[in-house]
Structures are given as structure tokens and as C-alpha cells.
Design a protein around this motif. Sequence first.
Motif, PDB file in Angstrom:
ATOM      1  N   UNK A 155       7.460  21.682  72.419  1.00 56.85           N
ATOM      2  CA  UNK A 155       6.666  21.177  71.312  1.00 56.85           C
ATOM      3  C   UNK A 155       6.892  19.674  71.169  1.00 56.85           C
ATOM      4  N   UNK A 156       5.875  19.020  70.656  1.00 59.71           N
ATOM      5  CA  UNK A 156       5.927  17.581  70.430  1.00 59.71           C
ATOM      6  C   UNK A 156       5.288  17.292  69.074  1.00 59.71           C
ATOM      7  N   UNK A 157       5.483  16.072  68.587  1.00 56.45           N
ATOM      8  CA  UNK A 157       4.872  15.685  67.318  1.00 56.45           C
ATOM      9  C   UNK A 157       4.243  14.298  67.441  1.00 56.45           C
ATOM     10  N   UNK A 158       3.270  14.077  66.587  1.00 58.17           N
ATOM     11  CA  UNK A 158       2.675  12.757  66.428  1.00 58.17           C
ATOM     12  C   UNK A 158       2.549  12.522  64.923  1.00 58.17           C
ATOM     13  N   UNK A 159       2.813  11.292  64.495  1.00 60.32           N
ATOM     14  CA  UNK A 159       2.738  10.959  63.074  1.00 60.32           C
ATOM     15  C   UNK A 159       1.519  10.087  62.819  1.00 60.32           C
ATOM     16  N   UNK A 160       0.758  10.464  61.799  1.00 58.92           N
ATOM     17  CA  UNK A 160      -0.447   9.741  61.406  1.00 58.92           C
ATOM     18  C   UNK A 160      -0.200   9.101  60.035  1.00 58.92           C
ATOM     19  N   UNK A 161      -0.758   7.914  59.847  1.00 58.60           N
ATOM     20  CA  UNK A 161      -0.574   7.167  58.596  1.00 58.60           C
ATOM     21  C   UNK A 161      -1.931   6.844  57.979  1.00 58.60           C
ATOM     22  N   UNK A 162      -1.975   6.629  56.665  1.00 56.30           N
ATOM     23  CA  UNK A 162      -3.231   6.222  56.039  1.00 56.30           C
ATOM     24  C   UNK A 162      -3.798   4.962  56.704  1.00 56.30           C
ATOM     25  N   UNK A 163      -5.109   4.981  56.914  1.00 58.43           N
ATOM     26  CA  UNK A 163      -5.780   3.840  57.542  1.00 58.43           C
ATOM     27  C   UNK A 163      -7.023   3.405  56.772  1.00 58.43           C
ATOM     28  N   UNK A 164      -7.306   4.083  55.681  1.00 59.76           N
ATOM     29  CA  UNK A 164      -8.475   3.746  54.877  1.00 59.76           C
ATOM     30  C   UNK A 164      -8.595   4.716  53.710  1.00 59.76           C
ATOM     31  N   UNK A 165      -9.566   4.443  52.852  1.00 57.41           N
ATOM     32  CA  UNK A 165      -9.795   5.301  51.691  1.00 57.41           C
ATOM     33  C   UNK A 165     -10.388   6.627  52.126  1.00 57.41           C
ATOM     34  N   UNK A 166      -9.999   7.690  51.441  1.00 62.97           N
ATOM     35  CA  UNK A 166     -10.592   9.001  51.638  1.00 62.97           C
ATOM     36  C   UNK A 166     -11.616   9.259  50.543  1.00 62.97           C
ATOM     37  N   UNK A 167     -11.883  10.528  50.272  1.00 57.19           N
ATOM     38  CA  UNK A 167     -12.907  10.904  49.299  1.00 57.19           C
ATOM     39  C   UNK A 167     -12.481  10.745  47.842  1.00 57.19           C
ATOM     40  N   UNK A 168     -11.188  10.595  47.575  1.00 59.97           N
ATOM     41  CA  UNK A 168     -10.709  10.404  46.203  1.00 59.97           C
ATOM     42  C   UNK A 168      -9.731   9.229  46.151  1.00 59.97           C
ATOM     43  N   UNK A 169      -9.948   8.361  45.169  1.00 64.09           N
ATOM     44  CA  UNK A 169      -8.997   7.276  44.899  1.00 64.09           C
ATOM     45  C   UNK A 169      -8.850   7.186  43.378  1.00 64.09           C
ATOM     46  N   UNK A 170      -8.098   8.107  42.821  1.00 66.72           N
ATOM     47  CA  UNK A 170      -7.972   8.223  41.372  1.00 66.72           C
ATOM     48  C   UNK A 170      -6.714   7.567  40.809  1.00 66.72           C
TER      49      UNK A 170
END
Length: 172
Positions: free
Chosen positions: A1-16
Motif C-alpha cells: 500500500x502507498x499514500x498520497x497527500x492532497x492539500x486545498x488548492x482553491x475554493x469548494x462549494x461552501x465558504x462559510x
Amino acid sequence: MATVTLYPSGAGDRTEATPSAGANWDCVEETPHDGNTSYVQTGAAASPDEDLYALTNPTFDPTDFINSVTVYVTTQKGGPGSGGSGAACIKENGTDTVGTAISASDEWVERSETWTARPSDGNNWQYDDIVALQAGVRHSVTTGVVSTTQVRVMVDFTASIKPQIIIVTGDD
């Protein structure tokens, strides 16, 4: 097994939630987290608030098998008298899913929620699900404020077997 990490890169559907400065997603994408330097927060009057973020693209092969998706959020309450919780949340296949709310503490604490299947239908995760995935945090505040300084997603996968063709020529 392996892993990859993803980080925020922009706004999604909610910014409350309220950002400390700039764009919400830009306040939670640092690694390691930067604590009180940048964060999103929610006060009791606005509770609950949810932020979702677009993510960096995955770097594994589309044919790899995805074992799980884990969302990590680093949260804290805003000092004495503050109370509330933070929960990891995702949006996939048009469905919003909120993980287990965990009480915020006086220090920055990382919490996580793992999904071994798509919450929308219980089927296995697919590469395209990860490409379209949004992840974030939901704050529920009773008094004062709750803040989040980092959101990240770890995708655990098993590399697919790539067949190799070997051509052997005889010696005539």
C-alpha cells in the motif's frame, strides 16, 4: 500500500467560515500547519459553518485501487469560555458528508475521519472521485469561536499490477 497527500488548492462549494486573511482555502493549506498565523474560524452566532475546498490533483495511476480516504483537520477553540467542535467533511458524487464532531481543545489538535467507501453509495472509491473530491471542516460552536489552521487529505491506495511483456527470440 502507498499514500498520497492532497492539500486545498482553491475554493469548494461552501465558504462559510471567516478567514484570518485572504481566501479561506489559503488559510488551511500549509504543511506543516502554521497555527495562529492563518486559519478559518466560526463564532457561536454563525454556527454551524462549513468550508469545502478543491484539492491538488492526485499523483497515482488511475488504475490503482483506492483503499481509503482520510481527511485531517487541525482545530482549536478560541480561549477560555469558548466551546464547540470541529469535524472533517467531504463532498463527493454530489453528496455532502460530515464526520464525527470532536470537541475543540485549547491547543491545536489534529483530528481525522476515514472513509473506506464512497459515502454517497457505499461503492469503492475511483480515481475520478478523488479528482472531483472536495474536503474541508465543519465548525459547531456553542460559545466563543472554533478555528481550523490545516486541512489535508490522505489517499491510501494499492498500485495495480502492470503486466510486462517479454519477447524472447531464439538463436537459429
